[in-house]
Design a protein around this motif. Sequence first.
Motif, PDB file in Angstrom:
ATOM      1  N   ARG A 138       0.996  -1.196  -0.064  1.00 36.78           N
ATOM      2  CA  ARG A 138      -0.085   0.028  -0.038  1.00 36.78           C
ATOM      3  C   ARG A 138       0.805   1.516  -0.140  1.00 36.78           C
ATOM      4  O   ARG A 138       2.024   1.242   0.249  1.00 36.78           O
ATOM      5  CB  ARG A 138      -0.879  -0.005   1.336  1.00 36.78           C
ATOM      6  CG  ARG A 138      -0.124   0.082   2.469  1.00 36.78           C
ATOM      7  CD  ARG A 138      -1.537  -0.260   3.561  1.00 36.78           C
ATOM      8  NE  ARG A 138      -0.627  -0.155   4.857  1.00 36.78           N
ATOM      9  CZ  ARG A 138      -0.564   0.774   5.646  1.00 36.78           C
ATOM     10  NH1 ARG A 138      -0.905   2.107   5.269  1.00 36.78           N
ATOM     11  NH2 ARG A 138       0.082   0.692   6.660  1.00 36.78           N
ATOM     12  N   PHE A 139       0.126   2.358  -0.138  1.00 40.39           N
ATOM     13  CA  PHE A 139       1.045   3.575  -0.343  1.00 40.39           C
ATOM     14  C   PHE A 139       0.481   4.487   0.522  1.00 40.39           C
ATOM     15  O   PHE A 139      -0.199   5.606   0.076  1.00 40.39           O
ATOM     16  CB  PHE A 139       0.884   3.928  -1.826  1.00 40.39           C
ATOM     17  CG  PHE A 139       1.954   5.289  -2.019  1.00 40.39           C
ATOM     18  CD1 PHE A 139       3.008   5.386  -1.347  1.00 40.39           C
ATOM     19  CD2 PHE A 139       1.730   6.053  -3.294  1.00 40.39           C
ATOM     20  CE1 PHE A 139       3.797   6.676  -1.600  1.00 40.39           C
ATOM     21  CE2 PHE A 139       2.407   7.281  -3.438  1.00 40.39           C
ATOM     22  CZ  PHE A 139       3.426   7.541  -2.745  1.00 40.39           C
ATOM     23  N   PRO A 140       0.786   4.645   1.825  1.00 43.45           N
ATOM     24  CA  PRO A 140       0.348   5.848   2.756  1.00 43.45           C
ATOM     25  C   PRO A 140       1.238   7.031   2.416  1.00 43.45           C
ATOM     26  O   PRO A 140       2.531   6.847   2.072  1.00 43.45           O
ATOM     27  CB  PRO A 140       0.771   5.300   4.330  1.00 43.45           C
ATOM     28  CG  PRO A 140       1.788   4.151   3.903  1.00 43.45           C
ATOM     29  CD  PRO A 140       1.485   3.422   2.474  1.00 43.45           C
ATOM     30  N   LEU A 141       0.575   8.037   2.583  1.00 40.31           N
ATOM     31  CA  LEU A 141       1.166   9.364   2.374  1.00 40.31           C
ATOM     32  C   LEU A 141       2.304   9.781   3.092  1.00 40.31           C
ATOM     33  O   LEU A 141       3.250  10.688   2.574  1.00 40.31           O
ATOM     34  CB  LEU A 141       0.318  10.473   2.339  1.00 40.31           C
ATOM     35  CG  LEU A 141      -0.883  10.412   1.094  1.00 40.31           C
ATOM     36  CD1 LEU A 141      -1.841  11.738   1.357  1.00 40.31           C
ATOM     37  CD2 LEU A 141      -0.485  10.574  -0.250  1.00 40.31           C
ATOM     38  N   ARG A 142       2.468   9.109   4.288  1.00 41.16           N
ATOM     39  CA  ARG A 142       3.548   9.687   5.061  1.00 41.16           C
ATOM     40  C   ARG A 142       4.920   9.081   4.523  1.00 41.16           C
ATOM     41  O   ARG A 142       5.853   9.375   5.015  1.00 41.16           O
ATOM     42  CB  ARG A 142       3.346   8.935   6.577  1.00 41.16           C
ATOM     43  CG  ARG A 142       2.315   9.974   7.140  1.00 41.16           C
ATOM     44  CD  ARG A 142       2.326   9.668   9.066  1.00 41.16           C
ATOM     45  NE  ARG A 142       1.484  10.752   9.688  1.00 41.16           N
ATOM     46  CZ  ARG A 142       2.107  11.768  10.046  1.00 41.16           C
ATOM     47  NH1 ARG A 142       3.315  12.164   9.831  1.00 41.16           N
ATOM     48  NH2 ARG A 142       1.287  12.577  10.538  1.00 41.16           N
ATOM     49  N   LEU A 143       4.873   7.938   3.711  1.00 42.35           N
ATOM     50  CA  LEU A 143       6.153   7.809   3.140  1.00 42.35           C
ATOM     51  C   LEU A 143       6.875   8.447   2.416  1.00 42.35           C
ATOM     52  O   LEU A 143       7.999   8.644   2.111  1.00 42.35           O
ATOM     53  CB  LEU A 143       5.936   6.273   2.200  1.00 42.35           C
ATOM     54  CG  LEU A 143       5.435   5.160   2.851  1.00 42.35           C
ATOM     55  CD1 LEU A 143       5.210   4.165   1.768  1.00 42.35           C
ATOM     56  CD2 LEU A 143       6.285   4.530   3.935  1.00 42.35           C
ATOM     57  N   LEU A 144       6.204   9.941   1.925  1.00 43.92           N
ATOM     58  CA  LEU A 144       6.631  10.961   1.109  1.00 43.92           C
ATOM     59  C   LEU A 144       7.439  11.895   2.248  1.00 43.92           C
ATOM     60  O   LEU A 144       8.120  12.923   1.825  1.00 43.92           O
ATOM     61  CB  LEU A 144       5.753  11.541   0.335  1.00 43.92           C
ATOM     62  CG  LEU A 144       4.946  10.724  -0.809  1.00 43.92           C
ATOM     63  CD1 LEU A 144       3.855  11.420  -1.485  1.00 43.92           C
ATOM     64  CD2 LEU A 144       5.920  10.026  -1.788  1.00 43.92           C
ATOM     65  N   VAL A 145       7.094  11.705   3.511  1.00 41.85           N
ATOM     66  CA  VAL A 145       7.835  12.687   4.405  1.00 41.85           C
ATOM     67  C   VAL A 145       9.242  13.131   4.474  1.00 41.85           C
ATOM     68  O   VAL A 145       9.752  14.036   4.242  1.00 41.85           O
ATOM     69  CB  VAL A 145       7.213  12.530   5.978  1.00 41.85           C
ATOM     70  CG1 VAL A 145       7.911  13.525   6.902  1.00 41.85           C
ATOM     71  CG2 VAL A 145       5.804  12.684   5.931  1.00 41.85           C
TER      72      VAL A 145
END
Length: 443
Positions: free
Chosen positions: A390-397
């Motif tokens: 899955r791709f939680p947006l927090r991975l972009l932090v």
Amino acid sequence: MDGRTVEAKAPEVDPQASVGRVVIGWAATIAGVFLVAAAVLAIRLLHRPFEPAASSVWAGAVSTVTVWSRVLDLAPFTIWGLVVITIGCVFGVLGARLRRLDRGRRIRERSAVVLDTPIWLVISTALSPCVAILLFAAIQKLEWSTAAFVVPWFAMLAAITIGLAVSDRRQGRLRLPHLGRWETVGLIVAASAAFALYASICGSWRFSFIGDEYAFFNYARDIANNGLFSASWLDGMGVYHDNPRTMSVYQAAWMKLLGPTNFAWRLSAAFLTVICLPPLYLILRHLVGRCGGPARSAAVLGCLVFFSSEQIIVWSIEGKIHIAALPSVIFGLCLYLGARARGSALLYWLSGLACGAAFHFSLLGVAVSAPAVGLLIGFDVLGQIWRQRRFPLRLLVPGIIFVAAVLVLAAPYLVPCDLLRAAADTQIVQDEGAESVVARVKG
């Protein structure tokens, strides 16, 4: 989430590993050492280029490498040697990995961390480059002094740094790297010895003005004579009107301290190399330790080879800006590895600042460090997505914080786009194509 680090656990390894794994591990390690040693000896001792008799694609590739070795003024086997050294390092890492499995340890690969930095702090950090660029553009439009930009710029940098530090401290991630007593003493002694070595040969006739060094020396000496604040620091119109002026101001400060001499000017460049010793040691210790090898011994050997190498010594003594690219690469990578291991938003921010600082010293440092660390962060994100499905947006932090740090320091150079484009054309891209280079060398 509560600041946790996502880990993927591998299955337990049987302590009674097979004899075959032992043999393969040691064979790979010995082969890696042999390949590295053979490549180094070939680079140093063989002076006749290899020229295959057959006319084939292989012969064409060899001829192309030979020509580019002459263009770059390298020994005939340098490029081939670097390829063999890379292969040898791969063998060594695989061998160490297999022997670590043989000892029956459980291997756990730490994937990209999921940062729990407050969302308001992440948004503020992401918007900081826009604020800096708009501020600098407004000051240029109003024709105010650059000093009017420096105070709010530094205040914004300090505010974000303090905010990220407080956030990390609350989550227990604000920790210094662990160094033993003897490691600390050894790093101090080694850095002092390297600095003394470089200082002892700064005045040698072998390093008298080479090529266009006089232009960089004269520019820094003029700033020292006229006063460090006589010219704008945040300007790319330095030497030849396409080099950062900040580097010349830095060298002028050394000339103010030790006198406007050739010795002081060269010593300023040598200092930039010496300060890279501690972070390089931490990088090597971290990477070798994860492969199951003797981390401290390997790090000491790696630093010794690096800082005593002829190429590093020569470039450290020359006073031009090229060696200024080294700190941004090494500090940026070291801080990234620390951020990844601890899940520290502050260290991601400092890693970006280390890469972005190269805008003020050497554009080559930006071209190497920022893409390298950015790709590593991208690989972390892809690995995390693969594991979680899955791709939680927090991975972009981590990526957001890193890119924002690079851009906020680059603000003075992003506003005058023509200046940055001209510097890139002359220092990185070069107008001369490969065909004309080959024709010039053969002719």
